[in-house]
Design a protein around this motif. Structure first.
Motif, mmCIF file in Angstrom:
data_model
loop_
_atom_site.group_PDB
_atom_site.id
_atom_site.type_symbol
_atom_site.label_atom_id
_atom_site.label_comp_id
_atom_site.label_asym_id
_atom_site.label_seq_id
_atom_site.Cartn_x
_atom_site.Cartn_y
_atom_site.Cartn_z
ATOM 1 N N ASP A 79 1.431 0.804 14.372
ATOM 2 C CA ASP A 79 0.861 2.045 13.855
ATOM 3 C C ASP A 79 2.001 2.835 13.218
ATOM 4 O OD1 ASP A 79 -0.616 4.243 13.211
ATOM 5 O OD2 ASP A 79 -0.822 4.990 15.249
ATOM 6 N N ASN A 80 2.005 2.871 11.896
ATOM 7 C CA ASN A 80 3.081 3.520 11.132
ATOM 8 C C ASN A 80 4.463 2.954 11.487
ATOM 9 O OD1 ASN A 80 1.118 5.066 9.985
ATOM 10 N ND2 ASN A 80 1.750 6.996 10.906
ATOM 11 N N ASP A 87 0.835 -1.198 0.000
ATOM 12 C CA ASP A 87 0.000 0.000 0.000
ATOM 13 C C ASP A 87 0.873 1.252 0.000
ATOM 14 O OD1 ASP A 87 -1.886 1.952 0.314
ATOM 15 O OD2 ASP A 87 -2.842 1.105 2.069
ATOM 16 N N THR A 88 1.451 1.583 1.157
ATOM 17 C CA THR A 88 2.275 2.785 1.287
ATOM 18 C C THR A 88 3.583 2.411 1.979
ATOM 19 O OG1 THR A 88 0.248 4.074 1.535
ATOM 20 C CG2 THR A 88 2.308 5.171 2.093
ATOM 21 N N PRO A 89 4.619 2.067 1.235
ATOM 22 C CA PRO A 89 5.874 1.628 1.853
ATOM 23 C C PRO A 89 6.577 2.762 2.586
ATOM 24 C CG PRO A 89 6.157 1.900 -0.506
ATOM 25 C CD PRO A 89 4.700 2.080 -0.236
ATOM 26 N N HIS A 90 7.206 2.408 3.686
ATOM 27 C CA HIS A 90 8.014 3.369 4.432
ATOM 28 C C HIS A 90 9.454 2.895 4.548
ATOM 29 C CE1 HIS A 90 9.754 5.624 7.795
ATOM 30 N NE2 HIS A 90 8.854 6.565 7.519
ATOM 31 N N GLY A 91 9.674 1.668 5.023
ATOM 32 C CA GLY A 91 11.010 1.117 5.159
ATOM 33 C C GLY A 91 11.120 -0.215 4.443
ATOM 34 N N ILE A 92 12.344 -0.594 4.069
ATOM 35 C CA ILE A 92 12.562 -1.852 3.355
ATOM 36 C C ILE A 92 13.897 -2.437 3.800
ATOM 37 C CG2 ILE A 92 13.655 -0.750 1.363
ATOM 38 C CD1 ILE A 92 12.208 -2.796 -0.430
ATOM 39 N N VAL A 99 2.791 1.692 5.907
ATOM 40 C CA VAL A 99 2.098 2.640 6.777
ATOM 41 C C VAL A 99 0.779 3.115 6.157
ATOM 42 C CG1 VAL A 99 4.231 3.423 7.848
ATOM 43 C CG2 VAL A 99 3.370 4.608 5.814
ATOM 44 N N GLY A 100 0.301 2.409 5.154
ATOM 45 C CA GLY A 100 -0.908 2.817 4.468
ATOM 46 C C GLY A 100 -2.164 2.625 5.298
ATOM 47 N N SER A 101 -3.230 3.248 4.856
ATOM 48 C CA SER A 101 -4.518 3.139 5.544
ATOM 49 C C SER A 101 -5.460 2.162 4.848
ATOM 50 C CB SER A 101 -5.192 4.517 5.618
ATOM 51 O OG SER A 101 -5.352 5.071 4.312
#
Length: 349
Positions: free
Chosen positions: A166-167, A107-112, A128-130
């Motif tokens: 959460d995030n 959905d909404t990537p933040h870290g990899i 971190v997507g909703s």
């Protein structure tokens, strides 16, 4: 006719020129010469340079590039980006050639993070997507097939049984399979969690605050070869350090972050230097790693100043070449910085 040979040696030349000029002007017509001197009393050796040929074609970056991971064992670089109707994960070689892309369940990537052994290649993504897949940490194989999900998909929370996020900002996976997670990029949680390879909680620090082992936006995490866990505590403008086995708080670095907190932390392959990104300053710091048993204060060895508003978010380092790959959300690209000297001579023991 008089000939002059002048040996230039820093500020000594400037003084010699003043003496000569004053004597000449006393007996000759004025010299029509104008000099502008810029004297720098502090010099810094450049340890890295930009690899302008990486990647071979930058057109594959079609979204905001939030994170990057290097699989040094197989020579692969994974880039995760955000945007609508675009591939969320791009796969390149370390030489810069594009291989493939995938978009499954991201959905909404933040870290990899790329965790590879001779027996398994895996890619972990914090989402971190909703949407349906948000607030989770997911494990994929190198072709994008979903293998494992940690957390409750699409539902944020603070629970530990079952585990909720959460995030979640980033994670680090050791060769043993142990997992270190920083959960709380502006969400409900501000915590550091260590999980075993079978996803049992081994220890946890999880309280918002400014004291030891408390966090305000823990944003990045890494582990050194001496058994210490390093966390970029971005909101508190410091790096906190823990014992990886017990979770004991070992100390903190804050004297280097008066302007802005760290957003990413990674070690060079020899473990001698810690590379730190500062998002809003568009700057990378190369710091000296402390000896075993003493955290002390941070010491900046060198800096890499990026262009304005490049905004380095997260980064990773090749375990083979020492190259730094930087995910830049402002510039919407990933750039590669390579050691000025060869790895063996620059980082050798």
């Amino acid at each position: 006719m008089t000939r002059f040979w002048v040996c230039v040696a820093g500020a000594g030349f400037f003084l010699a020129f003043l003496v000569f000029h004053s004597r000449f002007c006393a007996s000759r017509l004025p010299l029509p010469l104008h000099f502008a001197f810029k004297i720098s009393w502090r010099t810094e050796e450049a340890l890295y340079r930009l690899d302008v040929d990486w990647p071979k074609y930058s057109e594959y970056f079609t979204g905001a590039t939030f994170c990057v991971a290097v699989d040094s064992l197989n020579g692969l670089v994974y880039v995760a980006q955000r945007g609508d109707n675009i591939p969320k994960v791009l796969v390149f070689t370390e030489d810069g050639y594009f291989l493939r892309a995938w978009n499954y369940t991201v959905d909404t990537p933040h870290g990899i993070f790329a965790a590879s052994t001779p027996h398994e290649q895996s890619v972990w993504i914090t989402d971190v997507g909703s949407g349906l897949y948000g607030h989770t940490i997911k494990k994929y194989n190198s072709f994008g097939d979903l293998v494992q999900v940690l957390g409750t998909p699409g539902k944020k929370g603070t629970g530990l049984n079952p585990l909720q996020f959460d995030n979640p900002a980033e994670l680090y996976v050791e060769d043993t399979g142990d997992i270190y997670i920083v959960d709380g990029d502006g969400g409900l949680n501000n915590r550091l969690i260590k999980l075993s390879q079978d996803f049992m909680i081994l220890w946890l620090h999880g309280e918002n605050g400014t004291g030891p082992a408390k966090f305000n936006v823990p944003h990045s995490v890494t582990v050194d070869s001496d058994g210490r866990v390093w966390v970029a505590d971005r909101g508190n403008k410091r790096i906190q350090v823990f014992d990886k086995d017990t979770g004991e708080w070992l100390g903190a670095w804050n004297n280097c972050f008066s302007e802005e907190g760290p957003s990413a932390v990674r070690f060079t392959p020899d473990g001698k230097h810690l590379i730190v990104a500062q998002l809003n300053l568009s700057r990378l710091l190369l710091m000296a790693a402390p000896p075993v048993g003493s955290i002390g204060d941070c010491s900046v060895i060198s800096t890499i100043q990026l262009a304005d508003q490049v905004s380095p978010h997260l980064l990773d380092v090749s375990g083979k070449t020492g190259a730094i790959y930087v995910a830049e959300i402002g510039a919407k690209q990933v750039q590669k910085y390579i050691p000025v000297k060869s790895y063996s001579s620059s980082f050798g023991s």
